[in-house]
Design a protein around this motif. Structure first.
Motif, PDB file in Angstrom:
ATOM      1  N   UNK A 102       0.842  -1.194   0.000  1.00  0.00           N
ATOM      2  CA  UNK A 102       0.000   0.000   0.000  1.00  0.00           C
ATOM      3  C   UNK A 102       0.882   1.250   0.000  1.00  0.00           C
ATOM      4  N   UNK A 103       0.600   2.145  -0.946  1.00  0.00           N
ATOM      5  CA  UNK A 103       1.265   3.445  -1.016  1.00  0.00           C
ATOM      6  C   UNK A 103       0.301   4.499  -0.490  1.00  0.00           C
ATOM      7  N   UNK A 104       0.765   5.331   0.443  1.00  0.00           N
ATOM      8  CA  UNK A 104      -0.045   6.393   1.032  1.00  0.00           C
ATOM      9  C   UNK A 104       0.464   7.739   0.518  1.00  0.00           C
ATOM     10  N   UNK A 105      -0.457   8.582   0.024  1.00  0.00           N
ATOM     11  CA  UNK A 105      -0.077   9.836  -0.621  1.00  0.00           C
ATOM     12  C   UNK A 105      -0.782  10.995   0.091  1.00  0.00           C
ATOM     13  N   UNK A 106       0.001  11.879   0.688  1.00  0.00           N
ATOM     14  CA  UNK A 106      -0.577  12.982   1.468  1.00  0.00           C
ATOM     15  C   UNK A 106      -0.963  14.165   0.584  1.00  0.00           C
ATOM     16  N   UNK A 107      -1.566  15.164   1.218  1.00  0.00           N
ATOM     17  CA  UNK A 107      -2.054  16.334   0.510  1.00  0.00           C
ATOM     18  C   UNK A 107      -1.231  17.583   0.763  1.00  0.00           C
ATOM     19  N   UNK A 108      -1.796  18.721   0.413  1.00  0.00           N
ATOM     20  CA  UNK A 108      -1.126  20.009   0.568  1.00  0.00           C
ATOM     21  C   UNK A 108      -0.847  20.295   2.043  1.00  0.00           C
ATOM     22  N   UNK A 109       0.359  20.789   2.311  1.00  0.00           N
ATOM     23  CA  UNK A 109       0.792  21.148   3.670  1.00  0.00           C
ATOM     24  C   UNK A 109       0.806  19.959   4.626  1.00  0.00           C
ATOM     25  N   UNK A 117       6.108  14.092  -0.359  1.00  0.00           N
ATOM     26  CA  UNK A 117       6.101  14.942  -1.544  1.00  0.00           C
ATOM     27  C   UNK A 117       6.755  16.288  -1.235  1.00  0.00           C
ATOM     28  N   UNK A 118       7.513  16.808  -2.207  1.00  0.00           N
ATOM     29  CA  UNK A 118       8.217  18.077  -1.996  1.00  0.00           C
ATOM     30  C   UNK A 118       8.194  18.913  -3.270  1.00  0.00           C
ATOM     31  N   UNK A 119       7.881  20.205  -3.145  1.00  0.00           N
ATOM     32  CA  UNK A 119       7.367  20.895  -1.954  1.00  0.00           C
ATOM     33  C   UNK A 119       5.922  20.493  -1.684  1.00  0.00           C
ATOM     34  N   UNK A 120       5.532  20.587  -0.435  1.00  0.00           N
ATOM     35  CA  UNK A 120       4.198  20.106  -0.059  1.00  0.00           C
ATOM     36  C   UNK A 120       3.191  21.239   0.101  1.00  0.00           C
ATOM     37  N   UNK A 121       3.548  22.444  -0.365  1.00  0.00           N
ATOM     38  CA  UNK A 121       2.716  23.620  -0.082  1.00  0.00           C
ATOM     39  C   UNK A 121       1.947  24.147  -1.288  1.00  0.00           C
TER      40      UNK A 121
END
Length: 238
Positions: free
Chosen positions: A42-49, A77-81
């Motif tokens: 399982x790959x988990x992918x975050x959101x903005x900030x 992830x980079x940048x995350x903003x």
């Protein structure tokens, strides 16, 4: 006692009897060994900030449910903003997904993505060749049809998340954008970040709504976590 048995010492007789018992009881009780395939990575992918830490409670739940730690990966992830276009994030998702597949030897993985991470994941799957690499996709509070909250900033990724943006029109142009991937869409009608909240809906998805008072709390909601583990608990496709 027969003459043949008298030829054995008491110790030798005990050994012989124990050996016979082991053979007889072993034949009667030894179960057949059944191999269970490991769960899909399982790959988990975050959101903005966000950071991978946003998934800490969910990762714990997957481990408790039997996933080996090496089959779980939360990408950073980079940048995350939001200062880079979503396509840039999608290439990072692709790299993380291929790394997870290589480490585990899996043909297909599952993806759990949150908020902007759902769009990065979709772009990878739809436009960068990832569709055939994914078995199941769980979208949590994804702004698939845009969010009015994105008008608050003019960063590239936020502009792309505005309703009816060129990016979203292209991403949603097909009737069945994710092909044979099994898709789940989890969202809260109380979301004040994805506005309107039903922007999180995806065509053909198994859909569930949760009464969670805030966008960010979706990742720590026990109900959402339980539903995500349940969605991915079926045996992996060989």
């Amino acid at each position: 006692m027969s003459s043949h048995l008298r030829d054995f010492s008491p110790h030798a007789l005990r050994v012989l009897v124990l050996a016979l018992l082991a053979v007889l009881t072993g034949c009667a009780t030894t179960p057949k060994v059944q191999s269970t395939p490991p769960p899909a990575p399982v790959l988990f992918v975050h959101g903005t900030d966000d950071t991978p830490g946003a998934f800490y409670a969910m990762l714990d739940a997957f481990e408790e449910a039997g996933w080996p730690k090496e089959r779980l990966h939360a990408v950073r992830l980079h940048p995350n903003n939001g200062q880079m276009p979503i396509e840039v994030m999608a290439y990072q998702v692709r790299s993380a997904a291929e790394g997870l597949r290589k480490r585990t030897g899996a043909e297909r993985i599952d993806v759990v993505a949150f908020s902007q991470g759902t769009l990065s994941s979709r772009y990878w799957m739809q436009e960068l060749g990832g569709q055939g690499r994914v078995r199941r996709f769980v979208s949590i509070s994804g702004p698939h049809h845009g969010t009015r909250a994105a008008y608050m900033k003019a960063d590239p990724a936020l502009v792309q998340m505005r309703p009816d943006s060129d990016f979203l029109r292209e991403l949603n142009r097909r009737e069945n954008p994710l092909g044979d991937i099994e898709v789940f869409s989890f969202w809260t009608p109380l979301d004040s970040t994805v506005v309107p909240a039903d922007s999180a809906r995806l065509p053909g998805a198994t859909e569930r709504t949760f009464i969670v008072p805030m966008h960010q709390l979706m990742l720590s909601s026990p109900a959402v976590i339980s539903a995500t583990v349940e969605a991915l608990s079926k045996p992996a496709t060989p």
